[in-house]
Write a protein that holds these residues in place. Sequence first.
Motif, short mmCIF file in Angstrom:
data_model
loop_
_atom_site.label_atom_id
_atom_site.label_comp_id
_atom_site.label_asym_id
_atom_site.label_seq_id
_atom_site.Cartn_x
_atom_site.Cartn_y
_atom_site.Cartn_z
N ASN A 34 47.20 22.60 24.93
CA ASN A 34 47.77 23.32 26.07
C ASN A 34 48.91 22.54 26.73
O ASN A 34 49.94 23.11 27.10
N VAL A 35 48.72 21.22 26.88
CA VAL A 35 49.76 20.40 27.50
C VAL A 35 51.02 20.38 26.63
O VAL A 35 52.15 20.54 27.12
N SER A 36 50.83 20.19 25.32
CA SER A 36 51.99 20.16 24.41
C SER A 36 52.67 21.52 24.34
O SER A 36 53.90 21.60 24.36
N LEU A 37 51.88 22.58 24.27
CA LEU A 37 52.47 23.92 24.17
C LEU A 37 53.17 24.31 25.46
O LEU A 37 54.22 24.96 25.43
N ARG A 38 52.62 23.91 26.59
CA ARG A 38 53.28 24.21 27.86
C ARG A 38 54.61 23.48 27.95
O ARG A 38 55.60 24.01 28.47
N HIS A 39 54.67 22.27 27.38
CA HIS A 39 55.90 21.48 27.39
C HIS A 39 56.98 22.10 26.50
O HIS A 39 58.14 22.22 26.90
#
Length: 461
Positions: A263-268
């Motif tokens: 989620n953190v990587s995809l949000r970035h």
Amino acid sequence: MENNKDFLGTEPIGKLLWKLSVPTVVAQLINMLYNIVDRIYIGHMPGDGSLALTGVGVCMPIIMLVSAFAALVSSGGAPRVSIFMGKKNPDFAEKIMAHCFTLLLVLSALLTAVLLLWNRELLLAFGATEDTIEYAVSYMNIYAVGTIFVQLTLGMNAFITAQGFTKISMLSVVIGAVCNILLDPIFIFVLHMGVRGAALATIISQAISCVWVLRFLFSRKSTLTLRTGNMGLTPRILLPCIALGTAAFIMQGSESVISVCFNVSLRHYGGNIAVGAMTILTSVMMFAMLPLQGLAQGAQPITSYNYGAGNADRVKKSFWLLLITGFIYSLTLWAIIMIAPRSFAHIFTPDPVLLDFTAPALRLYSGAIFIFGIQMGCQMTFTSLGYAKQAIAAAVVRKFILLLPLIYFLPHVVSNPTMGVYLAEPVADFLAVLFTVSIFSVTFRKSMAQLRQRSESAVKE
């Protein structure tokens, strides 16, 4: 079948696996509804359905972590119960089951306190944004109250399966799922409770399932009876269960950590739409994982019981039938997803923008599910035989040594960083299967040779 106490050691393997696996597969498919029905209804809420879906998706890592603690107890305790049944020691098997019940009560109290006190902080750490945090908190505040029902239902239902009562364990899931399907639209749309209604429907349904499970285990209908006199927290009884259940805990608990990283990587790289797509991708992957888990759970009592009874031939037949059946299923599902990924995504959202983004991502993310059957067959057999170290190694390698680094590495080496994040899953799965098969082939061969030697020695004596 259930009137013959030795049916796990006498009935033909194929017939037995069919009888035990069909109810457990059906139970897992229905159990999947607990996780996806909320998302389907929420995703179709007028106005803010897409944001609400993303918010509830952020809750899923925490929900998976709660389920992982139930798996820690049940996946270690249930195989040991089956093994001691095979050794003709039902008294100790009952003590194991009762001690696991006590441990689940303790874990429920601790998890409820943590979720009620720190859910907002956890959700923000798990990828919630300013747009989605209120939806996530609304869902989690209510879900946290029902933690005890989730723990006892998931944890103790495994002990019903371990005794061979798979139809009863299936009904445990069916009852709750039907209640959830009926209550969801009432609370979400009729009473206008939104995501809070979805959470309330879920915990009420789990409470009903919990009553069903405990009523059976406390009754005389169960081969092993749950007795208050056997309850406790004796280390010599619980520690082997915890050690054996650690692999399942890592597999399920790591999903929580991995989801945060995704989620953190995809949000970035891709923003809210990429996180929303991930919610759909993980839901579709349940189509692959849960039926395979049901199949493996059906094989577990057979493998564990016959291992305890010293019957190497039946253990080998059980494993090979599990492996072949699981591979055929995962290969078939892989082909369907590759042909029609948009059809799967459309189940969860009518948003054309989200659909256009999700369809190619799903095809990429699911690229290696055709070998899931092999991974699941080997890993569950490790657990069924009591090989805790090997089961833990297989789980750790797949999640932490392979998948976690790839989530951050691949976006830097492919042209589309967002798709690079999704690519981490199939690459890790493929390499993990190679590792698991290599250690399993050596361990299983030695185990069967030792089992035959013990059986031959027992016959000579």
